[in-house]
Design a protein around this motif. Structure first.
Motif, mmCIF file in Angstrom:
data_model
loop_
_atom_site.group_PDB
_atom_site.id
_atom_site.type_symbol
_atom_site.label_atom_id
_atom_site.label_comp_id
_atom_site.label_asym_id
_atom_site.label_seq_id
_atom_site.Cartn_x
_atom_site.Cartn_y
_atom_site.Cartn_z
ATOM 1 N N ASN A 91 -8.549 -0.043 2.830
ATOM 2 C CA ASN A 91 -8.691 1.089 1.908
ATOM 3 C C ASN A 91 -9.731 2.083 2.440
ATOM 4 O O ASN A 91 -9.505 3.295 2.457
ATOM 5 N N GLN A 92 -10.861 1.549 2.895
ATOM 6 C CA GLN A 92 -11.922 2.406 3.420
ATOM 7 C C GLN A 92 -11.471 3.146 4.677
ATOM 8 O O GLN A 92 -11.731 4.344 4.835
ATOM 9 N N GLN A 93 -10.755 2.435 5.547
ATOM 10 C CA GLN A 93 -10.280 3.051 6.791
ATOM 11 C C GLN A 93 -9.331 4.204 6.514
ATOM 12 O O GLN A 93 -9.426 5.271 7.133
ATOM 13 N N LEU A 94 -8.421 4.020 5.574
ATOM 14 C CA LEU A 94 -7.459 5.069 5.251
ATOM 15 C C LEU A 94 -8.150 6.288 4.652
ATOM 16 O O LEU A 94 -7.889 7.438 5.043
ATOM 17 N N GLN B 67 -4.875 9.838 1.732
ATOM 18 C CA GLN B 67 -5.057 9.496 0.323
ATOM 19 C C GLN B 67 -4.283 8.229 -0.028
ATOM 20 O O GLN B 67 -3.100 8.105 0.293
ATOM 21 N N VAL B 68 -4.981 7.311 -0.697
ATOM 22 C CA VAL B 68 -4.364 6.057 -1.125
ATOM 23 C C VAL B 68 -3.974 6.176 -2.601
ATOM 24 O O VAL B 68 -4.827 6.383 -3.461
ATOM 25 N N PHE B 69 -2.677 6.093 -2.861
ATOM 26 C CA PHE B 69 -2.196 6.210 -4.234
ATOM 27 C C PHE B 69 -2.247 4.878 -4.982
ATOM 28 O O PHE B 69 -2.564 4.832 -6.160
ATOM 29 N N GLU C 113 3.486 7.508 7.432
ATOM 30 C CA GLU C 113 3.565 7.473 8.887
ATOM 31 C C GLU C 113 2.167 7.318 9.493
ATOM 32 O O GLU C 113 1.937 6.481 10.374
ATOM 33 N N GLU C 114 1.237 8.138 9.041
ATOM 34 C CA GLU C 114 -0.126 8.073 9.562
ATOM 35 C C GLU C 114 -0.799 6.763 9.165
ATOM 36 O O GLU C 114 -1.527 6.155 9.956
ATOM 37 N N ALA C 115 -0.543 6.316 7.930
ATOM 38 C CA ALA C 115 -1.120 5.047 7.476
ATOM 39 C C ALA C 115 -0.613 3.889 8.328
ATOM 40 O O ALA C 115 -1.385 2.987 8.704
ATOM 41 N N ALA C 116 0.671 3.887 8.658
ATOM 42 C CA ALA C 116 1.238 2.824 9.491
ATOM 43 C C ALA C 116 0.603 2.835 10.872
ATOM 44 O O ALA C 116 0.342 1.769 11.463
ATOM 45 N N ARG C 117 0.328 4.040 11.418
ATOM 46 C CA ARG C 117 -0.307 4.136 12.739
ATOM 47 C C ARG C 117 -1.730 3.578 12.691
ATOM 48 O O ARG C 117 -2.155 2.814 13.569
ATOM 49 N N LEU C 118 -2.470 3.948 11.638
ATOM 50 C CA LEU C 118 -3.850 3.489 11.502
ATOM 51 C C LEU C 118 -3.944 1.977 11.294
ATOM 52 O O LEU C 118 -4.901 1.337 11.729
ATOM 53 N N LEU C 119 -2.941 1.421 10.639
ATOM 54 C CA LEU C 119 -2.968 -0.014 10.319
ATOM 55 C C LEU C 119 -2.072 -0.833 11.245
ATOM 56 O O LEU C 119 -1.673 -1.941 10.906
ATOM 57 N N GLU C 120 -1.799 -0.300 12.410
ATOM 58 C CA GLU C 120 -0.843 -0.922 13.331
ATOM 59 C C GLU C 120 -1.222 -2.378 13.650
ATOM 60 O O GLU C 120 -0.354 -3.236 13.789
ATOM 61 N N ARG C 121 -2.522 -2.675 13.745
ATOM 62 C CA ARG C 121 -2.923 -4.035 14.120
ATOM 63 C C ARG C 121 -2.595 -5.069 13.057
ATOM 64 O O ARG C 121 -2.569 -6.264 13.318
ATOM 65 N N TYR C 122 -2.305 -4.608 11.832
ATOM 66 C CA TYR C 122 -1.915 -5.530 10.749
ATOM 67 C C TYR C 122 -0.396 -5.748 10.707
ATOM 68 O O TYR C 122 0.100 -6.492 9.861
ATOM 69 N N ARG C 123 0.330 -5.087 11.584
ATOM 70 C CA ARG C 123 1.785 -5.185 11.672
ATOM 71 C C ARG C 123 2.465 -4.953 10.306
ATOM 72 O O ARG C 123 3.162 -5.822 9.784
ATOM 73 N N VAL D 17 0.853 -1.191 0.000
ATOM 74 C CA VAL D 17 0.000 0.000 0.000
ATOM 75 C C VAL D 17 0.889 1.243 0.000
ATOM 76 O O VAL D 17 1.800 1.361 0.830
ATOM 77 N N ARG D 18 0.593 2.159 -0.913
ATOM 78 C CA ARG D 18 1.335 3.431 -0.966
ATOM 79 C C ARG D 18 0.347 4.578 -0.773
ATOM 80 O O ARG D 18 -0.675 4.651 -1.481
ATOM 81 N N THR D 19 0.648 5.453 0.162
ATOM 82 C CA THR D 19 -0.241 6.566 0.476
ATOM 83 C C THR D 19 0.532 7.873 0.482
ATOM 84 O O THR D 19 1.753 7.887 0.362
#
Length: 302
Positions: A268-271, A277-279, A236-246, A230-232
């Motif tokens: 995708n929806q969460q981000l 923005q998801v690139f 940094e913020e994306a990694a924090r939001l998806l922390e539970r997926y390691r 995933v590229r956004t």
């Protein structure tokens, strides 16, 4: 299937250091066995011990169901052909004359000589002095010499060394066809992972003299797990939001493993709902080279 090559605890020590350590090989009839490892890993030394060119410090070698020793080595090796490190030849003789020397030494029929030349596509260069051959042509001549007896076991050390892309493809197709067309079992060494991937049916990986993987190529490929990249605009913020997926980070990408299609849609929806923005979202698979690097702990390509 019959086991053509097996070793138990095969080891070689030089100057107090083990260059090959407790290697247990298993090569079955009809396989193309790719022996992988970086330069200096112990590939050539192991092959030399299989052929009796180097005496093991420890361990045993069985070829065709017989334990090789000084008494039966010549008998066993009549069923083998080999090219180790680089071909040996008389530079002042032609390619054909070099093959005739081998023909007389090994009492090989004329038809075998002609067929070996045809297989490596040297028929039109057979009358040329080997000193005028390119590196690739010399390599082909060495393979022809190894093939002349049409052995049950063919051992090739870096067989595509010095060949151009077209020559590599020709030798690759030749090696793949040998088991079916001529009933040969092939063991080949290489440090080129993509090359082995296109030829071998079984793989052994050696590193620092130790065999760290041995199985079919299919089993090795199963280690090549799929993952999502995933590229956004804000990793940094994306990694924090998806922390539970390691997620793992790699050059601006977040890498996430073992995701279902539903999980990808949810990510995708969460981000997007969080204002990130998801690139791009891509499904990827680890290459054989990446698997090798994981197994050996290497940080660079071979």
């Amino acid at each position: 299937m019959e086991t053509i090559v097996s070793t138990e605890g095969l080891s070689k020590e030089y100057g107090g250091v083990f260059r090959v350590k407790h290697v247990d090989l298993q090569i079955r009839e009809g396989e193309v066995y790719g022996f992988l490892g970086p330069n200096g890993a112990g590939k050539s030394t192991t092959m030399k011990m299989l052929l009796g060119l180097v005496k093991p410090t420890q361990g045993t070698v069985h070829l065709f169901g017989k334990q090789m020793n000084d008494k039966n080595r010549v008998e066993i090796l009549r069923q083998t052909g080999a090219l180790i490190e680089s071909p040996s030849y008389y530079g002042h003789l032609t390619g054909m004359e070099n093959l005739r020397v081998m023909q007389k030494l090994l009492d090989i029929p004329e038809k075998n000589l002609r067929e070996a030349l045809r297989i490596v596509r040297l028929e039109n260069q057979a009358g040329k002095k080997v000193s005028h051959y390119s590196l690739g042509m010399k390599q082909r001549l060495g393979i022809a010499m190894a093939l002349m007896r049409f052995p049950k076991l063919l051992v090739l050390d870096e067989p595509t060394n010095g060949l151009d892309p077209a020559g590599i493809e020709e030798i690759r197709e030749l090696i793949k066809a040998l088991p079916q067309q001529y009933g040969m079992t092939v063991m080949l060494s290489s440090h080129l992972l993509a090359e082995v991937d296109q030829m071998a049916t079984a793989v052994g990986i050696i590193d620092h003299g130790e065999l760290i993987f041995q199985n079919s190529l299919e089993v090795l490929r199963r280690k090549s797990a799929h993952y999502v990249a995933v590229r956004t605009q804000d990793s940094e913020e994306a990694a924090r939001l998806l922390e539970r997926y390691r997620p793992k980070r790699e050059a601006g990408w977040l890498l996430l493993e073992n995701l279902s299609d539903a999980a990808v849609a949810q990510i995708n929806q969460q981000l997007v709902c969080s204002g990130v923005q998801v690139f791009r979202i891509e499904e990827r698979q680890r290459s054989l080279e990446e698997i090798f690097l994981d197994l050996t702990g290497k940080e660079g390509a071979l």
